[in-house]
Design a protein around this motif. Structure first.
Motif, PDB file in Angstrom:
ATOM      1  N   MET A   1       0.749  -1.151   0.025  1.00 51.68           N
ATOM      2  CA  MET A   1      -0.033   0.000  -0.050  1.00 51.68           C
ATOM      3  C   MET A   1       0.943   1.182   0.185  1.00 51.68           C
ATOM      4  N   PRO A   2       0.692   2.053  -1.049  1.00 56.24           N
ATOM      5  CA  PRO A   2       1.203   3.341  -0.855  1.00 56.24           C
ATOM      6  C   PRO A   2       1.301   4.197   0.313  1.00 56.24           C
ATOM      7  N   GLU A   3       2.406   4.584   0.919  1.00 60.85           N
ATOM      8  CA  GLU A   3       2.251   5.123   2.222  1.00 60.85           C
ATOM      9  C   GLU A   3       2.679   6.985   1.953  1.00 60.85           C
ATOM     10  N   LEU A   4       2.908   7.426   3.001  1.00 59.02           N
ATOM     11  CA  LEU A   4       3.101   8.979   2.774  1.00 59.02           C
ATOM     12  C   LEU A   4       4.013   9.401   1.642  1.00 59.02           C
ATOM     13  N   PRO A   5       5.387   8.762   1.856  1.00 58.89           N
ATOM     14  CA  PRO A   5       6.310   9.201   0.671  1.00 58.89           C
ATOM     15  C   PRO A   5       5.926   8.941  -0.854  1.00 58.89           C
ATOM     16  N   GLU A   6       5.075   7.703  -0.868  1.00 56.46           N
ATOM     17  CA  GLU A   6       4.480   7.357  -2.225  1.00 56.46           C
ATOM     18  C   GLU A   6       3.387   8.268  -2.573  1.00 56.46           C
ATOM     19  N   VAL A   7       2.681   8.588  -1.843  1.00 58.77           N
ATOM     20  CA  VAL A   7       1.482   9.511  -2.077  1.00 58.77           C
ATOM     21  C   VAL A   7       2.069  10.807  -2.551  1.00 58.77           C
ATOM     22  N   GLU A   8       2.943  11.324  -1.610  1.00 58.05           N
ATOM     23  CA  GLU A   8       3.514  12.667  -1.935  1.00 58.05           C
ATOM     24  C   GLU A   8       4.354  12.691  -3.200  1.00 58.05           C
ATOM     25  N   SER A   9       4.973  11.660  -3.535  1.00 55.94           N
ATOM     26  CA  SER A   9       5.580  11.495  -5.017  1.00 55.94           C
ATOM     27  C   SER A   9       4.541  11.519  -5.958  1.00 55.94           C
ATOM     28  N   ILE A  10       3.511  10.907  -5.954  1.00 55.25           N
ATOM     29  CA  ILE A  10       2.534  10.971  -6.834  1.00 55.25           C
ATOM     30  C   ILE A  10       1.972  12.607  -6.871  1.00 55.25           C
ATOM     31  N   ARG A  11       1.720  12.993  -5.881  1.00 56.23           N
ATOM     32  CA  ARG A  11       1.111  14.490  -5.780  1.00 56.23           C
ATOM     33  C   ARG A  11       2.175  15.349  -6.450  1.00 56.23           C
ATOM     34  N   LEU A  12       3.596  15.233  -6.085  1.00 59.54           N
ATOM     35  CA  LEU A  12       4.565  16.130  -7.049  1.00 59.54           C
ATOM     36  C   LEU A  12       4.700  15.873  -8.475  1.00 59.54           C
ATOM     37  N   SER A  13       4.799  14.652  -8.857  1.00 60.35           N
ATOM     38  CA  SER A  13       4.598  14.337 -10.131  1.00 60.35           C
ATOM     39  C   SER A  13       3.423  14.796 -10.852  1.00 60.35           C
ATOM     40  N   LEU A  14       2.208  14.841 -10.198  1.00 60.79           N
ATOM     41  CA  LEU A  14       0.971  15.126 -10.881  1.00 60.79           C
ATOM     42  C   LEU A  14       0.944  16.785 -10.938  1.00 60.79           C
ATOM     43  N   ALA A  15       1.381  17.375  -9.991  1.00 64.43           N
ATOM     44  CA  ALA A  15       1.296  18.929  -9.897  1.00 64.43           C
ATOM     45  C   ALA A  15       2.057  19.350 -11.228  1.00 64.43           C
ATOM     46  N   ALA A  16       3.164  18.688 -11.570  1.00 63.58           N
ATOM     47  CA  ALA A  16       3.836  19.026 -12.782  1.00 63.58           C
ATOM     48  C   ALA A  16       3.107  18.749 -14.227  1.00 63.58           C
ATOM     49  N   ARG A  17       2.066  18.334 -14.166  1.00 66.49           N
ATOM     50  CA  ARG A  17       1.400  17.817 -15.147  1.00 66.49           C
ATOM     51  C   ARG A  17       0.097  18.325 -15.554  1.00 66.49           C
ATOM     52  N   ILE A  18      -0.842  18.364 -14.426  1.00 64.27           N
ATOM     53  CA  ILE A  18      -2.177  18.456 -14.584  1.00 64.27           C
ATOM     54  C   ILE A  18      -2.677  19.965 -13.825  1.00 64.27           C
ATOM     55  N   LEU A  19      -1.865  20.597 -13.153  1.00 63.11           N
ATOM     56  CA  LEU A  19      -2.334  21.911 -12.459  1.00 63.11           C
ATOM     57  C   LEU A  19      -2.883  22.942 -13.655  1.00 63.11           C
ATOM     58  N   GLY A  20      -4.139  23.362 -13.243  1.00 60.08           N
ATOM     59  CA  GLY A  20      -4.648  24.311 -14.236  1.00 60.08           C
ATOM     60  C   GLY A  20      -5.227  23.917 -15.583  1.00 60.08           C
ATOM     61  N   LYS A  21      -5.082  22.475 -15.621  1.00 61.12           N
ATOM     62  CA  LYS A  21      -5.761  21.780 -16.533  1.00 61.12           C
ATOM     63  C   LYS A  21      -7.702  21.545 -16.201  1.00 61.12           C
TER      64      LYS A  21
END
Length: 273
Positions: A1-21
């Motif tokens: 199960m993804p823990e805090l570091p995994e979910v934070e890594s998903i958040r950071l990688s998504l932020a570079a791709r989808i914010l504002g879309k």
């Protein structure tokens, strides 16, 4: 199960791709994966909303949309949220497809335990899954004495307390084992037996191992990937988790395995006393 570091890594990688879309369309391919308030149509509610910000609470990802809606995403064991810059064919485990004004976001989950919940922004932190979570361990407001007070309320082993999301949010089996090793604390010790000096060591170890996990992009054994589909690298730095019977990287002794709180737990009998 993804823990805090995994979910934070998903958040950071998504932020570079989808914010504002903008979400132009939503295809729910397996309805139980996507839940909305009052049984309203999930796709209709999410459609034509802009992705304004991304937050994280413990192991949950929060996607804040325009006009006051928030998606609470819990990946559970095998959930993935992958961004594709162009149209991409869903696979058999893809349960929700978000078609953006530029690219697509696919939520997939082999074991079907994860969920996406659509709620109002005002109600997000009052949702049952978030309301009882303990403090964020990497927030400045989280201190060693706060950890000590929360552990003092528990009558359990220290490993069980760390896995309890009402004590501290975001720690799971991997990072609990690693933090306890760094602090030199046996995982099956009772919380009442901890000295102040040990709580300070544990506090430092929790913060360090979680931050290092984020820097490494998380831990990948089989299922976890970030939003770009990339594996994390923290598995290369693990000292005890998943290494039962192997040599301790610190003292050279053999690592042992026990069950604590129903979870397989690896520790070093020499370094953790």
């Amino acid at each position: 199960m993804p823990e805090l570091p995994e979910v934070e890594s998903i958040r950071l990688s998504l932020a570079a791709r989808i914010l504002g879309k903008t979400i132009e369309d939503v295809e729910v391919r397996w309805p139980p994966a996507a839940v909305s308030l009052a049984d309203e149509d999930f796709s209709a509610l999410a459609r034509n909303r802009t992705i304004e910000s991304l937050d994280r609470r413990g192991k949950y990802l929060l996607m804040n949309l325009s006009h006051g809606l928030t998606m609470i995403i819990h990946f559970r064991m095998t959930g993935r949220l992958i961004y594709y810059p162009e149209q991409h064919e869903p696979n058999k485990h893809t349960h929700v497809v978000f078609r953006l004004d530029q690219g697509e976001l696919h939520y997939s989950d082999i074991r079907k335990f994860g969920r996406i919940q659509l709620v109002s922004f005002q109600m997000a932190f009052k949702a049952a899954c978030l309301a009882k979570l303990g403090p964020e361990p990497l927030d400045e407001s989280f201190t060693f004495d706060q950890l000590g007070m929360r552990l003092a309320r528990k009558k359990s082993t220290i490993k069980a307390a760390l896995l309890d999301q009402t004590v501290v949010a975001g720690i799971g089996n991997i990072y609990a084992d690693e933090a306890l090793f760094r602090a030199g604390i046996l995982p099956d010790r009772n919380t009442a037996s901890l000295k102040v000096s040990e709580i300070i060591l544990l506090y430092d170890a929790i913060c360090e191992v979680l931050q290092e996990g984020i820097t490494a992009g998380g831990t990948s054994f089989r299922d976890y990937r970030d939003a770009d589909g990339k594996k994390g690298a923290f598995q290369e730095n693990l000292m005890v988790y998943g290494r039962s019977g192997q040599e301790c990287k610190y003292c050279g002794g053999q690592l042992a395995k026990i069950k604590v709180a129903g979870r397989t737990t690896v520790y070093c009998p020499n370094c953790q006393k």
